[in-house]
Scaffold this motif. Sequence first.
Motif, PDB file in Angstrom:
ATOM      1  N   GLU A   7       0.825  -1.205   0.000  1.00 26.09           N
ATOM      2  CA  GLU A   7       0.000   0.000   0.000  1.00 26.09           C
ATOM      3  C   GLU A   7       0.868   1.268   0.000  1.00 26.09           C
ATOM      4  O   GLU A   7       0.591   2.222  -0.729  1.00 26.09           O
ATOM      5  CB  GLU A   7      -0.915  -0.009   1.222  1.00 26.09           C
ATOM      6  CG  GLU A   7      -1.803   1.208   1.327  1.00 26.09           C
ATOM      7  CD  GLU A   7      -2.642   1.224   2.589  1.00 26.09           C
ATOM      8  OE1 GLU A   7      -3.609   2.001   2.624  1.00 26.09           O
ATOM      9  OE2 GLU A   7      -2.332   0.483   3.544  1.00 26.09           O
ATOM     10  N   LEU A   8       1.911   1.272   0.803  1.00 26.13           N
ATOM     11  CA  LEU A   8       2.781   2.444   0.896  1.00 26.13           C
ATOM     12  C   LEU A   8       3.566   2.697  -0.391  1.00 26.13           C
ATOM     13  O   LEU A   8       3.880   3.844  -0.728  1.00 26.13           O
ATOM     14  CB  LEU A   8       3.747   2.289   2.078  1.00 26.13           C
ATOM     15  CG  LEU A   8       3.107   2.369   3.460  1.00 26.13           C
ATOM     16  CD1 LEU A   8       4.076   1.874   4.528  1.00 26.13           C
ATOM     17  CD2 LEU A   8       2.626   3.788   3.753  1.00 26.13           C
ATOM     18  N   LEU A   9       3.892   1.639  -1.101  1.00 20.26           N
ATOM     19  CA  LEU A   9       4.666   1.783  -2.336  1.00 20.26           C
ATOM     20  C   LEU A   9       3.784   1.922  -3.583  1.00 20.26           C
ATOM     21  O   LEU A   9       4.273   2.261  -4.655  1.00 20.26           O
ATOM     22  CB  LEU A   9       5.637   0.614  -2.489  1.00 20.26           C
ATOM     23  CG  LEU A   9       6.759   0.607  -1.453  1.00 20.26           C
ATOM     24  CD1 LEU A   9       7.533  -0.699  -1.498  1.00 20.26           C
ATOM     25  CD2 LEU A   9       7.689   1.799  -1.652  1.00 20.26           C
ATOM     26  N   LEU A  10       2.497   1.695  -3.424  1.00 19.25           N
ATOM     27  CA  LEU A  10       1.563   1.752  -4.549  1.00 19.25           C
ATOM     28  C   LEU A  10       1.659   3.048  -5.361  1.00 19.25           C
ATOM     29  O   LEU A  10       1.694   2.996  -6.598  1.00 19.25           O
ATOM     30  CB  LEU A  10       0.136   1.536  -4.041  1.00 19.25           C
ATOM     31  CG  LEU A  10      -0.952   1.358  -5.073  1.00 19.25           C
ATOM     32  CD1 LEU A  10      -0.695   0.117  -5.913  1.00 19.25           C
ATOM     33  CD2 LEU A  10      -2.314   1.244  -4.388  1.00 19.25           C
ATOM     34  N   PRO A  11       1.748   4.227  -4.730  1.00 20.92           N
ATOM     35  CA  PRO A  11       1.781   5.464  -5.530  1.00 20.92           C
ATOM     36  C   PRO A  11       2.948   5.559  -6.506  1.00 20.92           C
ATOM     37  O   PRO A  11       2.826   6.229  -7.538  1.00 20.92           O
ATOM     38  CB  PRO A  11       1.872   6.574  -4.475  1.00 20.92           C
ATOM     39  CG  PRO A  11       1.285   5.971  -3.239  1.00 20.92           C
ATOM     40  CD  PRO A  11       1.667   4.519  -3.296  1.00 20.92           C
ATOM     41  N   VAL A  12       4.057   4.921  -6.226  1.00 23.92           N
ATOM     42  CA  VAL A  12       5.190   4.994  -7.157  1.00 23.92           C
ATOM     43  C   VAL A  12       5.220   3.817  -8.135  1.00 23.92           C
ATOM     44  O   VAL A  12       6.096   3.755  -8.994  1.00 23.92           O
ATOM     45  CB  VAL A  12       6.550   5.110  -6.420  1.00 23.92           C
ATOM     46  CG1 VAL A  12       6.621   6.396  -5.627  1.00 23.92           C
ATOM     47  CG2 VAL A  12       6.819   3.912  -5.556  1.00 23.92           C
ATOM     48  N   LYS A  17       5.035   2.556 -16.297  1.00 21.18           N
ATOM     49  CA  LYS A  17       5.787   1.572 -17.075  1.00 21.18           C
ATOM     50  C   LYS A  17       7.256   1.609 -16.699  1.00 21.18           C
ATOM     51  O   LYS A  17       7.789   2.634 -16.299  1.00 21.18           O
ATOM     52  CB  LYS A  17       5.636   1.855 -18.562  1.00 21.18           C
ATOM     53  CG  LYS A  17       4.227   1.626 -19.076  1.00 21.18           C
ATOM     54  CD  LYS A  17       4.151   1.845 -20.549  1.00 21.18           C
ATOM     55  CE  LYS A  17       2.736   1.571 -21.033  1.00 21.18           C
ATOM     56  NZ  LYS A  17       2.616   1.688 -22.479  1.00 21.18           N
ATOM     57  N   ASN A  18       7.894   0.456 -16.864  1.00 19.82           N
ATOM     58  CA  ASN A  18       9.348   0.321 -16.702  1.00 19.82           C
ATOM     59  C   ASN A  18       9.846   0.740 -15.320  1.00 19.82           C
ATOM     60  O   ASN A  18      10.916   1.329 -15.187  1.00 19.82           O
ATOM     61  CB  ASN A  18      10.079   1.094 -17.800  1.00 19.82           C
ATOM     62  CG  ASN A  18       9.679   0.612 -19.174  1.00 19.82           C
ATOM     63  OD1 ASN A  18       9.619  -0.592 -19.417  1.00 19.82           O
ATOM     64  ND2 ASN A  18       9.363   1.524 -20.059  1.00 19.82           N
ATOM     65  N   VAL A  19       9.074   0.432 -14.312  1.00 20.43           N
ATOM     66  CA  VAL A  19       9.456   0.723 -12.929  1.00 20.43           C
ATOM     67  C   VAL A  19      10.478  -0.316 -12.477  1.00 20.43           C
ATOM     68  O   VAL A  19      10.403  -1.493 -12.835  1.00 20.43           O
ATOM     69  CB  VAL A  19       8.206   0.684 -12.011  1.00 20.43           C
ATOM     70  CG1 VAL A  19       8.579   0.799 -10.551  1.00 20.43           C
ATOM     71  CG2 VAL A  19       7.234   1.788 -12.396  1.00 20.43           C
ATOM     72  N   ARG A  20      11.439   0.132 -11.676  1.00 20.01           N
ATOM     73  CA  ARG A  20      12.442  -0.765 -11.096  1.00 20.01           C
ATOM     74  C   ARG A  20      12.243  -0.767  -9.586  1.00 20.01           C
ATOM     75  O   ARG A  20      12.156   0.288  -8.966  1.00 20.01           O
ATOM     76  CB  ARG A  20      13.836  -0.309 -11.467  1.00 20.01           C
ATOM     77  CG  ARG A  20      14.067  -0.365 -12.983  1.00 20.01           C
ATOM     78  CD  ARG A  20      15.398   0.209 -13.361  1.00 20.01           C
ATOM     79  NE  ARG A  20      16.502  -0.712 -13.168  1.00 20.01           N
ATOM     80  CZ  ARG A  20      16.790  -1.731 -13.960  1.00 20.01           C
ATOM     81  NH1 ARG A  20      16.036  -1.998 -14.993  1.00 20.01           N
ATOM     82  NH2 ARG A  20      17.838  -2.488 -13.731  1.00 20.01           N
ATOM     83  N   LEU A  37       4.091  -7.032  -9.908  1.00 20.62           N
ATOM     84  CA  LEU A  37       2.778  -7.046 -10.550  1.00 20.62           C
ATOM     85  C   LEU A  37       2.026  -5.728 -10.396  1.00 20.62           C
ATOM     86  O   LEU A  37       1.192  -5.387 -11.239  1.00 20.62           O
ATOM     87  CB  LEU A  37       1.937  -8.197  -9.991  1.00 20.62           C
ATOM     88  CG  LEU A  37       2.461  -9.588 -10.336  1.00 20.62           C
ATOM     89  CD1 LEU A  37       1.708 -10.657  -9.558  1.00 20.62           C
ATOM     90  CD2 LEU A  37       2.373  -9.841 -11.833  1.00 20.62           C
ATOM     91  N   LEU A  38       2.316  -4.973  -9.341  1.00 21.96           N
ATOM     92  CA  LEU A  38       1.646  -3.686  -9.159  1.00 21.96           C
ATOM     93  C   LEU A  38       2.124  -2.654 -10.175  1.00 21.96           C
ATOM     94  O   LEU A  38       1.382  -1.744 -10.533  1.00 21.96           O
ATOM     95  CB  LEU A  38       1.880  -3.144  -7.751  1.00 21.96           C
ATOM     96  CG  LEU A  38       1.015  -3.746  -6.659  1.00 21.96           C
ATOM     97  CD1 LEU A  38       1.393  -3.156  -5.310  1.00 21.96           C
ATOM     98  CD2 LEU A  38      -0.458  -3.521  -6.933  1.00 21.96           C
ATOM     99  N   GLY A  39       3.355  -2.785 -10.605  1.00 19.42           N
ATOM    100  CA  GLY A  39       3.876  -1.858 -11.603  1.00 19.42           C
ATOM    101  C   GLY A  39       3.306  -2.179 -12.973  1.00 19.42           C
ATOM    102  O   GLY A  39       2.819  -3.277 -13.227  1.00 19.42           O
ATOM    103  N   GLY A  40       3.375  -1.225 -13.843  1.00 22.72           N
ATOM    104  CA  GLY A  40       2.866  -1.413 -15.192  1.00 22.72           C
ATOM    105  C   GLY A  40       3.809  -2.248 -16.042  1.00 22.72           C
ATOM    106  O   GLY A  40       4.753  -2.876 -15.555  1.00 22.72           O
ATOM    107  N   GLU A  41       3.563  -2.210 -17.320  1.00 21.48           N
ATOM    108  CA  GLU A  41       4.347  -2.967 -18.293  1.00 21.48           C
ATOM    109  C   GLU A  41       5.832  -2.644 -18.156  1.00 21.48           C
ATOM    110  O   GLU A  41       6.231  -1.502 -17.982  1.00 21.48           O
ATOM    111  CB  GLU A  41       3.873  -2.594 -19.698  1.00 21.48           C
ATOM    112  CG  GLU A  41       4.567  -3.313 -20.808  1.00 21.48           C
ATOM    113  CD  GLU A  41       4.051  -2.847 -22.175  1.00 21.48           C
ATOM    114  OE1 GLU A  41       4.857  -2.841 -23.110  1.00 21.48           O
ATOM    115  OE2 GLU A  41       2.872  -2.494 -22.277  1.00 21.48           O
TER     116      GLU A  41
END
Length: 162
Positions: A7-12, A17-20, A37-41
């Motif tokens: 939940e705390l990391l959800l906003p970032v 896309k392409n989140v590390r 899985l929460l991050g985009g493509e």
Amino acid sequence: MLARALELLLPVLIDKKNVRVLDVGSGSGYLTAGLALLGGEGTIAYGIEHSESLVKFAETNINNLQDKQLKQELESRVHFFKSDGWEGLPDKAPFDAIHCGAAAATVPDALLNQLARGGRLIIPVGHRDDAQQLVQIDKLQDDTLQLTRLFGVRYVELVQKK
């Protein structure tokens, strides 16, 4: 605590896309998978542990998933390494999100340095036998750090190589 970390990391993570992502003390690997899985493509999550047996444990858990489609998606998005949590994973940085699943007496400089602009670090801070606080650190676009103390917690100690 794992759900709260997500939940705390959800906003970032969400819809980007392409989140590390870096998960320090990835344990079972399930939180690392959830973060991926929460991050985009194109989102990739790296889990690190101080022992090879814990790395293998996480890899085995992901490899043994019954849902073949989920397993296939995670194979390219989740990676586990043996590494010192105090050092992070500099060759894969910068990270948009960093979760630390063990308490550090102070926030490791290496993790702050590996945090991307606009990124967020969630880490328990405090000595093993003292009060600990879950801390959120956001790196703003001008590279300044914004620290928010969230609430008291009790975590195991972040192991440091000697």
